[in-house]
Design an enzyme around this catalytic site. Structure first.
Site, PDB file in Angstrom:
ATOM      1  N   GLY A 185      18.381   1.193  69.104  1.00  0.00           N
ATOM      2  CA  GLY A 185      17.654   1.529  70.328  1.00  0.00           C
ATOM      3  C   GLY A 185      16.365   0.757  70.513  1.00  0.00           C
ATOM      4  O   GLY A 185      15.795   0.743  71.608  1.00  0.00           O
ATOM      5  N   ALA A 233     -10.646   4.704 123.933  1.00  0.00           N
ATOM      6  CA  ALA A 233     -11.287   4.416 122.652  1.00  0.00           C
ATOM      7  C   ALA A 233     -12.286   5.512 122.315  1.00  0.00           C
ATOM      8  O   ALA A 233     -12.936   6.069 123.204  1.00  0.00           O
ATOM      9  CB  ALA A 233     -11.984   3.066 122.722  1.00  0.00           C
ATOM     10  N   ARG A 242       5.178   2.746  62.449  1.00  0.00           N
ATOM     11  CA  ARG A 242       4.206   1.659  62.632  1.00  0.00           C
ATOM     12  C   ARG A 242       3.750   1.475  64.078  1.00  0.00           C
ATOM     13  O   ARG A 242       2.822   0.729  64.346  1.00  0.00           O
ATOM     14  CB  ARG A 242       4.800   0.346  62.085  1.00  0.00           C
ATOM     15  CG  ARG A 242       4.735   0.260  60.571  1.00  0.00           C
ATOM     16  CD  ARG A 242       5.540  -0.908  60.047  1.00  0.00           C
ATOM     17  NE  ARG A 242       6.975  -0.660  60.143  1.00  0.00           N
ATOM     18  CZ  ARG A 242       7.908  -1.592  59.941  1.00  0.00           C
ATOM     19  NH1 ARG A 242       7.556  -2.830  59.660  1.00  0.00           N
ATOM     20  NH2 ARG A 242       9.179  -1.283  60.033  1.00  0.00           N
TER      21      ARG A 242
HETATM   22  C1  UD1 Z   1      18.241  -2.529  58.928  1.00  0.00           C
HETATM   23  C2  UD1 Z   1      19.251  -3.037  57.917  1.00  0.00           C
HETATM   24  C3  UD1 Z   1      18.869  -4.459  57.493  1.00  0.00           C
HETATM   25  C4  UD1 Z   1      18.722  -5.365  58.704  1.00  0.00           C
HETATM   26  C5  UD1 Z   1      17.762  -4.764  59.704  1.00  0.00           C
HETATM   27  C6  UD1 Z   1      17.749  -5.564  60.969  1.00  0.00           C
HETATM   28  C7  UD1 Z   1      19.915  -1.004  56.732  1.00  0.00           C
HETATM   29  C8  UD1 Z   1      19.796  -0.239  55.488  1.00  0.00           C
HETATM   30  N1  UD1 Z   1      19.244  -2.163  56.771  1.00  0.00           N
HETATM   31  O1  UD1 Z   1      16.987  -2.419  58.273  1.00  0.00           O
HETATM   32  O2  UD1 Z   1      19.861  -5.002  56.610  1.00  0.00           O
HETATM   33  O3  UD1 Z   1      18.278  -6.638  58.292  1.00  0.00           O
HETATM   34  O4  UD1 Z   1      18.162  -3.419  60.044  1.00  0.00           O
HETATM   35  O5  UD1 Z   1      16.763  -5.065  61.824  1.00  0.00           O
HETATM   36  O6  UD1 Z   1      20.625  -0.623  57.628  1.00  0.00           O
HETATM   37  N2  UD1 Z   1      17.710   4.946  62.315  1.00  0.00           N
HETATM   38  C9  UD1 Z   1      18.240   6.163  62.667  1.00  0.00           C
HETATM   39  N3  UD1 Z   1      18.414   7.108  61.712  1.00  0.00           N
HETATM   40  C10 UD1 Z   1      18.079   6.890  60.412  1.00  0.00           C
HETATM   41  C11 UD1 Z   1      17.546   5.640  60.056  1.00  0.00           C
HETATM   42  C12 UD1 Z   1      17.382   4.673  61.018  1.00  0.00           C
HETATM   43  O7  UD1 Z   1      18.549   6.404  63.838  1.00  0.00           O
HETATM   44  O8  UD1 Z   1      18.276   7.804  59.596  1.00  0.00           O
HETATM   45  C13 UD1 Z   1      17.510   3.924  63.361  1.00  0.00           C
HETATM   46  C14 UD1 Z   1      16.038   3.602  63.496  1.00  0.00           C
HETATM   47  O9  UD1 Z   1      15.446   4.392  64.521  1.00  0.00           O
HETATM   48  C15 UD1 Z   1      16.042   2.137  63.857  1.00  0.00           C
HETATM   49  C16 UD1 Z   1      17.350   1.595  63.274  1.00  0.00           C
HETATM   50  O10 UD1 Z   1      18.135   2.717  62.968  1.00  0.00           O
HETATM   51  O11 UD1 Z   1      16.086   1.917  65.259  1.00  0.00           O
HETATM   52  C17 UD1 Z   1      17.129   0.709  62.048  1.00  0.00           C
HETATM   53  O12 UD1 Z   1      16.603   1.483  60.995  1.00  0.00           O
HETATM   54  P1  UD1 Z   1      15.547   0.939  59.960  1.00  0.00           P
HETATM   55  O13 UD1 Z   1      15.333   1.975  58.944  1.00  0.00           O
HETATM   56  O14 UD1 Z   1      14.389   0.388  60.677  1.00  0.00           O
HETATM   57  O15 UD1 Z   1      16.339  -0.263  59.280  1.00  0.00           O
HETATM   58  P2  UD1 Z   1      15.715  -1.630  58.870  1.00  0.00           P
HETATM   59  O16 UD1 Z   1      14.779  -1.432  57.729  1.00  0.00           O
HETATM   60  O17 UD1 Z   1      15.220  -2.327  60.051  1.00  0.00           O
HETATM   61 MG    MG Z   2      13.593  -1.619  61.545  1.00  0.00          MG
END
Ligand code: UD1
Ligand code: MG
Length: 462
Positions: free
Chosen positions: A105, A427, A17
């Site tokens: 991160g 100058a 996004r």
């Molecule tokens: C996650 C939580 C949710 C919480 C929210 C808070 C899960 C399944 N859900 O959702 O309960 O309310 O955070 O913000 O954990 N990332 C990786 N590798 C991956 C997937 C994700 O490094 O394979 C990193 C992403 O870069 C990101 C972070 O983990 O920085 C969170 O991942 P994201 O998929 O955005 O989880 P949320 O949907 O935010």
């Molecule tokens: Mg997220």
């Protein structure tokens, strides 16, 4: 007894996004990449050899952004969910006993003090883990914290999988955890990708531990904004604003006057001494340190520079990668381009540019000059319009001017060149050869006066 802490920072996602070619955690807020803020926070909890970043998208660039911290990296080439991000780290992480703290991160606002509270809460009981939660008016998008009859967390339900009753729960999972490392690694592989996205959800570990007879605690945060993660550029701007507000607040409470703070930009790592005044629209950036009792004028931009005490930077002045000693005045409208050392009490006035120049103590270049690759002694006066011709079209050459010299206005100094102590330059001179100490050098056409010439010319035209 003090339990050692290991920190894992998840940063493998692209951040679709953001609509960017750059990985999300490399976008900047508060003057540095998001990941740098989180690593700095982690370093206040654990030594570098116990900090790991999970990288995936643009892994090399992310590594490079924080490599100097001496931390470790875990490669997650395919992003199969937050649980999977930890699974790929098993070899590096599971031998490290103690607590495992998990951060994102893209969440640069989280304070070390909050994480210390999380670790203390975990240490105070016998939970398998403790997570940060927040009571939100609108928790849309977050996993919901489902508590059991005893008040422990029974499970985390993701927004997409939640029932109508669960969606009405206002306690949201911030996704930040402190687990007992032994139980974490014992049960992590029980997570299954049984959801619409076919991802390994780290959140499922809570129910797994609960079913195994352990329990997880939730620690509600005072201010949920601290856990704000960035998903798009609007949120990036909002987090940048919050980080900057926080920095300005810290500085003001520590004795720095900031006029119209809503217009001032100061990066996270800048240090400023007490009684320094920062005027509206000033920008103080990068690795800058400013001493006590300085004055930073309106619209000035100071970057990667060191200013001692009692330094005055006039309005609309740019200072980059330079060192200014105490009592220096620069500006308004001056440009200290790079690698300058301006010694005690020296003055640099309007429309003066310095590059790789040392200006000695008490020396003055008050108007309209270019001083490049120059060394200028103490108390020397550089007249208006003086130019060091440091470039011959191929190479740069140095200009050396001794102490107590006087360079007349509009002097053109063709480098390489050496001017002795106490010398005078007339100058308008073009100086191409060395001038010994205490000499006068004049390098210009001698003035000719023709008596009555003008009157005669006028009479001829009648
Ligand atoms: C996650 C939580 C949710 C919480 C929210 C808070 C899960 C399944 N859900 O959702 O309960 O309310 O955070 O913000 O954990 N990332 C990786 N590798 C991956 C997937 C994700 O490094 O394979 C990193 C992403 O870069 C990101 C972070 O983990 O920085 C969170 O991942 P994201 O998929 O955005 O989880 P949320 O949907 O935010
Ligand atoms: Mg997220």
């Amino acid at each position: 007894m003090h339990t050692p802490v290991t920190v894992v920072i998840l940063a493998a996602g692209l951040g679709t996004r953001m609509k960017s070619r750059q990985a999300k955690v490399l976008h900047r807020a508060g003057g540095k990449p998001l990941i740098e803020h989180v690593v700095a926070t982690a370093l206040s909890l654990a030594p570098p050899e116990r900090i790991f970043v999970v990288v995936g998208h643009q892994a090399d660039q992310v590594r490079r952004a924080v490599a100097t911290a001496g931390i470790g990296f875990i490669e997650q080439t395919e992003q199969k969910g937050t649980g999977h991000a930890l699974m790929v780290g098993r070899a590096a992480l599971s031998p490290l006993a103690g607590y495992l703290v998990i951060l994102y991160g893209d969440g640069p606002l989280l304070r070390a003090a909050t994480l210390q509270r999380l670790i203390a809460a975990q240490a105070a009981g016998s939970a398998a883990g403790t997570l940060l939660s927040a009571l939100m008016d609108d928790p849309t998008g977050y996993g919901r914290v489902v508590r059991d009859a005893r008040g422990h967390v029974a499970e985390i339900v993701e927004q997409k999988a939640a029932s109508v009753e669960q969606l009405a729960l206002r306690e949201a999972n911030m996704g930040i955890y402190c687990y007992r490392a032994d139980l974490f690694w014992k049960h992590l592989d029980e997570i299954r990708p049984l959801n619409a996205a076919h991802e390994f959800y780290l959140t499922d570990l809570v129910a797994i531990l609960h079913r195994a007879g352990h329990y997880v605690e939730a620690l509600p945060m005072d201010d949920a904004r601290e856990a704000l993660g960035i998903n798009n550029r609007l949120e990036l701007a909002e987090v940048d604003r919050l980080l900057r507000e926080r920095k300005l607040r810290e500085l003001m409470l520590a004795g720095v006057t900031i006029e119209k703070p809503e217009t001032v930009t100061i990066d996270a790592d800048v240090r400023i001494g007490i009684d320094t005044v920062v005027e509206p629209f000033a920008q103080i950036l990068g690795a800058t340190t400013i001493g006590e009792n300085c004055h930073i004028g309106a619209c000035a931009i100071v970057r990667d520079s060191t200013l001692a005490g009692d330094v005055e930077i006039g309005p609309f002045t740019m200072v980059t990668a330079s060192r200014l000693e105490s009592g220096v005045h620069a500006g308004p409208f001056a440009r200290l381009r790079m690698d300058n050392h301006v010694e005690q009490g020296a003055h640099i006035g309007n429309f003066v540019e310095l590059k790789k120049t040392r200006l000695g103590a008490g020396a003055k270049a008050n108007h309209l000059a270019y001083l490049g690759d120059a060394e200028i002694g103490a108390r020397t006066n550089i007249g208006a319009g003086t130019i060091t011709c440091n470039y011959d079209g191929f190479h740069k050459h140095p200009t050396k001017i001794g102490a107590d010299a006087f360079v007349g206005s509009n002097a053109t100094l063709v480098a390489p060149l050496a001017i002795g102590d106490g010398a005078y330059l007339g100058a308008g001179s073009v100086i191409t050869e060395a001038v010994p100490p205490d000499a006068l050098a004049i390098g210009r056409a001698r003035q000719v006066v023709k008596e009555d010439w003008a009157r005669k010319r006028r009479s001829l035209r009648k």
